[in-house]
Design a protein around this motif. Sequence first.
Motif, PDB file in Angstrom:
ATOM      1  N   LEU A   1      11.090  -4.980 -13.735  1.00  0.00           N
ATOM      2  CA  LEU A   1      11.312  -6.341 -13.248  1.00  0.00           C
ATOM      3  C   LEU A   1      10.008  -7.091 -13.049  1.00  0.00           C
ATOM      4  CD1 LEU A   1      14.114  -5.636 -10.595  1.00  0.00           C
ATOM      5  CD2 LEU A   1      14.403  -6.635 -12.875  1.00  0.00           C
ATOM      6  N   GLY A   2       8.922  -6.354 -12.875  1.00  0.00           N
ATOM      7  CA  GLY A   2       7.600  -6.975 -12.821  1.00  0.00           C
ATOM      8  C   GLY A   2       7.163  -7.508 -11.473  1.00  0.00           C
ATOM      9  N   TYR A   3       7.843  -7.121 -10.413  1.00  0.00           N
ATOM     10  CA  TYR A   3       7.449  -7.601  -9.090  1.00  0.00           C
ATOM     11  C   TYR A   3       6.200  -6.906  -8.561  1.00  0.00           C
ATOM     12  CZ  TYR A   3      11.921 -10.063  -8.413  1.00  0.00           C
ATOM     13  OH  TYR A   3      12.986 -10.920  -8.516  1.00  0.00           O
ATOM     14  N   TRP A   4       6.068  -5.630  -8.840  1.00  0.00           N
ATOM     15  CA  TRP A   4       5.004  -4.857  -8.227  1.00  0.00           C
ATOM     16  C   TRP A   4       4.237  -4.047  -9.268  1.00  0.00           C
ATOM     17  CZ3 TRP A   4      10.219  -4.098  -6.804  1.00  0.00           C
ATOM     18  CH2 TRP A   4      10.854  -3.008  -7.412  1.00  0.00           C
ATOM     19  N   THR A   5       3.053  -3.627  -8.883  1.00  0.00           N
ATOM     20  CA  THR A   5       2.213  -2.771  -9.708  1.00  0.00           C
ATOM     21  C   THR A   5       2.411  -1.321  -9.287  1.00  0.00           C
ATOM     22  OG1 THR A   5       0.346  -2.865  -8.168  1.00  0.00           O
ATOM     23  CG2 THR A   5       0.477  -4.602  -9.851  1.00  0.00           C
ATOM     24  N   ILE A   6       1.871  -0.415 -10.080  1.00  0.00           N
ATOM     25  CA  ILE A   6       1.944   1.002  -9.707  1.00  0.00           C
ATOM     26  C   ILE A   6       1.232   1.244  -8.386  1.00  0.00           C
ATOM     27  CG2 ILE A   6      -0.150   1.621 -11.010  1.00  0.00           C
ATOM     28  CD1 ILE A   6       1.218   4.289 -11.669  1.00  0.00           C
ATOM     29  N   ASP A   7       0.206   0.443  -8.100  1.00  0.00           N
ATOM     30  CA  ASP A   7      -0.529   0.625  -6.852  1.00  0.00           C
ATOM     31  C   ASP A   7       0.302   0.183  -5.649  1.00  0.00           C
ATOM     32  OD1 ASP A   7      -3.006   1.547  -8.070  1.00  0.00           O
ATOM     33  OD2 ASP A   7      -3.162  -0.475  -8.870  1.00  0.00           O
ATOM     34  N   GLU A   8       1.044  -0.916  -5.801  1.00  0.00           N
ATOM     35  CA  GLU A   8       1.910  -1.330  -4.698  1.00  0.00           C
ATOM     36  C   GLU A   8       3.029  -0.315  -4.481  1.00  0.00           C
ATOM     37  OE1 GLU A   8       4.674  -5.057  -3.086  1.00  0.00           O
ATOM     38  OE2 GLU A   8       3.640  -5.227  -5.015  1.00  0.00           O
ATOM     39  N   SER A   9       3.545   0.250  -5.566  1.00  0.00           N
ATOM     40  CA  SER A   9       4.612   1.242  -5.409  1.00  0.00           C
ATOM     41  C   SER A   9       4.088   2.501  -4.730  1.00  0.00           C
ATOM     42  CB  SER A   9       5.233   1.577  -6.766  1.00  0.00           C
ATOM     43  OG  SER A   9       4.316   2.227  -7.622  1.00  0.00           O
ATOM     44  N   ARG A  10       2.867   2.911  -5.066  1.00  0.00           N
ATOM     45  CA  ARG A  10       2.277   4.071  -4.384  1.00  0.00           C
ATOM     46  C   ARG A  10       2.113   3.772  -2.892  1.00  0.00           C
ATOM     47  NH1 ARG A  10      -1.806   4.941  -8.954  1.00  0.00           N
ATOM     48  NH2 ARG A  10      -1.057   6.761 -10.089  1.00  0.00           N
ATOM     49  N   HIS A  11       1.629   2.574  -2.605  1.00  0.00           N
ATOM     50  CA  HIS A  11       1.389   2.220  -1.200  1.00  0.00           C
ATOM     51  C   HIS A  11       2.699   2.179  -0.423  1.00  0.00           C
ATOM     52  CE1 HIS A  11      -0.647   0.822   2.256  1.00  0.00           C
ATOM     53  NE2 HIS A  11      -0.329  -0.455   2.151  1.00  0.00           N
ATOM     54  N   ALA A  12       3.778   1.746  -1.064  1.00  0.00           N
ATOM     55  CA  ALA A  12       5.081   1.739  -0.398  1.00  0.00           C
ATOM     56  C   ALA A  12       5.511   3.152  -0.023  1.00  0.00           C
ATOM     57  CB  ALA A  12       6.127   1.093  -1.299  1.00  0.00           C
ATOM     58  N   ARG A  13       5.200   4.125  -0.853  1.00  0.00           N
ATOM     59  CA  ARG A  13       5.538   5.511  -0.528  1.00  0.00           C
ATOM     60  C   ARG A  13       4.657   6.037   0.595  1.00  0.00           C
ATOM     61  NH1 ARG A  13       6.262   5.571  -6.266  1.00  0.00           N
ATOM     62  NH2 ARG A  13       4.219   6.476  -6.708  1.00  0.00           N
ATOM     63  N   GLU A  14       3.386   5.633   0.583  1.00  0.00           N
ATOM     64  CA  GLU A  14       2.451   6.108   1.606  1.00  0.00           C
ATOM     65  C   GLU A  14       2.811   5.608   3.006  1.00  0.00           C
ATOM     66  OE1 GLU A  14      -1.325   5.857  -1.511  1.00  0.00           O
ATOM     67  OE2 GLU A  14      -1.177   4.489   0.181  1.00  0.00           O
ATOM     68  N   THR A  15       3.465   4.466   3.086  1.00  0.00           N
ATOM     69  CA  THR A  15       3.748   3.871   4.392  1.00  0.00           C
ATOM     70  C   THR A  15       5.078   4.344   4.983  1.00  0.00           C
ATOM     71  OG1 THR A  15       4.629   1.924   3.230  1.00  0.00           O
ATOM     72  CG2 THR A  15       2.362   1.809   3.992  1.00  0.00           C
ATOM     73  N   ILE A  16       5.755   5.238   4.301  1.00  0.00           N
ATOM     74  CA  ILE A  16       6.938   5.870   4.904  1.00  0.00           C
ATOM     75  C   ILE A  16       6.469   6.657   6.132  1.00  0.00           C
ATOM     76  CG2 ILE A  16       8.731   7.623   4.553  1.00  0.00           C
ATOM     77  CD1 ILE A  16       8.711   6.863   1.584  1.00  0.00           C
ATOM     78  N   PRO A  17       7.166   6.563   7.264  1.00  0.00           N
ATOM     79  CA  PRO A  17       6.732   7.294   8.468  1.00  0.00           C
ATOM     80  C   PRO A  17       6.520   8.784   8.196  1.00  0.00           C
ATOM     81  CG  PRO A  17       8.484   5.751   9.018  1.00  0.00           C
ATOM     82  CD  PRO A  17       8.359   5.738   7.515  1.00  0.00           C
ATOM     83  N   HIS A  18       5.511   9.341   8.846  1.00  0.00           N
ATOM     84  CA  HIS A  18       5.171  10.749   8.635  1.00  0.00           C
ATOM     85  C   HIS A  18       6.378  11.670   8.802  1.00  0.00           C
ATOM     86  CE1 HIS A  18       1.141   9.166   8.976  1.00  0.00           C
ATOM     87  NE2 HIS A  18       0.585  10.347   8.818  1.00  0.00           N
ATOM     88  N   THR A  19       7.172  11.429   9.850  1.00  0.00           N
ATOM     89  CA  THR A  19       8.284  12.325  10.145  1.00  0.00           C
ATOM     90  C   THR A  19       9.335  12.314   9.039  1.00  0.00           C
ATOM     91  OG1 THR A  19       9.245  10.520  11.463  1.00  0.00           O
ATOM     92  CG2 THR A  19       8.032  12.236  12.647  1.00  0.00           C
ATOM     93  N   ASP A  20       9.427  11.217   8.311  1.00  0.00           N
ATOM     94  CA  ASP A  20      10.351  11.143   7.181  1.00  0.00           C
ATOM     95  C   ASP A  20       9.697  11.669   5.907  1.00  0.00           C
ATOM     96  OD1 ASP A  20      12.419  10.062   8.666  1.00  0.00           O
ATOM     97  OD2 ASP A  20      11.781   8.003   8.295  1.00  0.00           O
ATOM     98  N   TYR A  21       8.478  11.243   5.631  1.00  0.00           N
ATOM     99  CA  TYR A  21       7.796  11.626   4.395  1.00  0.00           C
ATOM    100  C   TYR A  21       7.712  13.138   4.250  1.00  0.00           C
ATOM    101  CZ  TYR A  21       4.303  11.417   0.635  1.00  0.00           C
ATOM    102  OH  TYR A  21       3.633  11.559  -0.575  1.00  0.00           O
ATOM    103  N   LEU A  22       7.376  13.815   5.322  1.00  0.00           N
ATOM    104  CA  LEU A  22       7.136  15.251   5.243  1.00  0.00           C
ATOM    105  C   LEU A  22       8.423  16.075   5.140  1.00  0.00           C
ATOM    106  CD1 LEU A  22       4.212  15.552   7.813  1.00  0.00           C
ATOM    107  CD2 LEU A  22       4.057  15.592   5.314  1.00  0.00           C
TER     108      LEU A  22
END
Length: 217
Positions: A43-64
């Motif tokens: 769709l072209g809204y975001w870059t691979i870097d924005e998508s990576r950052h979205a994953r990084e900002t998931i709360p620690h307790t959920d991400y892990l």
Amino acid sequence: MNGPHDLGGRMGFGPVAPEENEPLFHAEWEKRALGIVLCCGALGYWTIDESRHARETIPHTDYLRFSYYRIWLTALIELLQRHGELSAQELASGHAQTAGNRASRRLSVDGVAGVLAKGGPTSRPLENAPLYPVGTRVRVLNLQPTGHIRLPGYLRGHIGVVEAHCGGHVFPDTNAVHQGEQPQHLYTIAFDGADLWGQGERLSVRADLWESYVEPV
């Protein structure tokens, strides 16, 4: 950022246990998750870097505790809401209530192979010369940003030697937050394993680092 994704050199998470003959997917839904993420990226809204950052900002307790593809889907939901393609009501009901905003960019089945083959090259021409020739000793800056960064935490403050110049590449830190590509020189830098870990003689670690991550020694 100091997110749950940056586990290099951290203790307390147990041994790394590779799965023998690991399948590409552990469940049918994971196939669909991968497909949905790729199609939404078109769709072209975001870059691979924005998508990576979205994953990084998931709360620690959920991400892990989340599996790999659950992390992908969780970040995708955030991205779709952020860019106005998914409402809270649609997410709660599980059904679309309005048409998509970029139907013309819909990825067809026939177009998938071409999109994957094209990839996302990040090399960019630069007019300025690299600051650090091969063989230069550099120190990694102790950067602690709240935003996206591709610098592994365990390298901060350590000294390495420039082993190769990789040319100019998109700077992910700015590209992730809609501040433009702002390409920089990228270097392969070699570090002594014993210096990084306190042990590991005759072990070396190589990392590709952007120019603004380091300073001369």
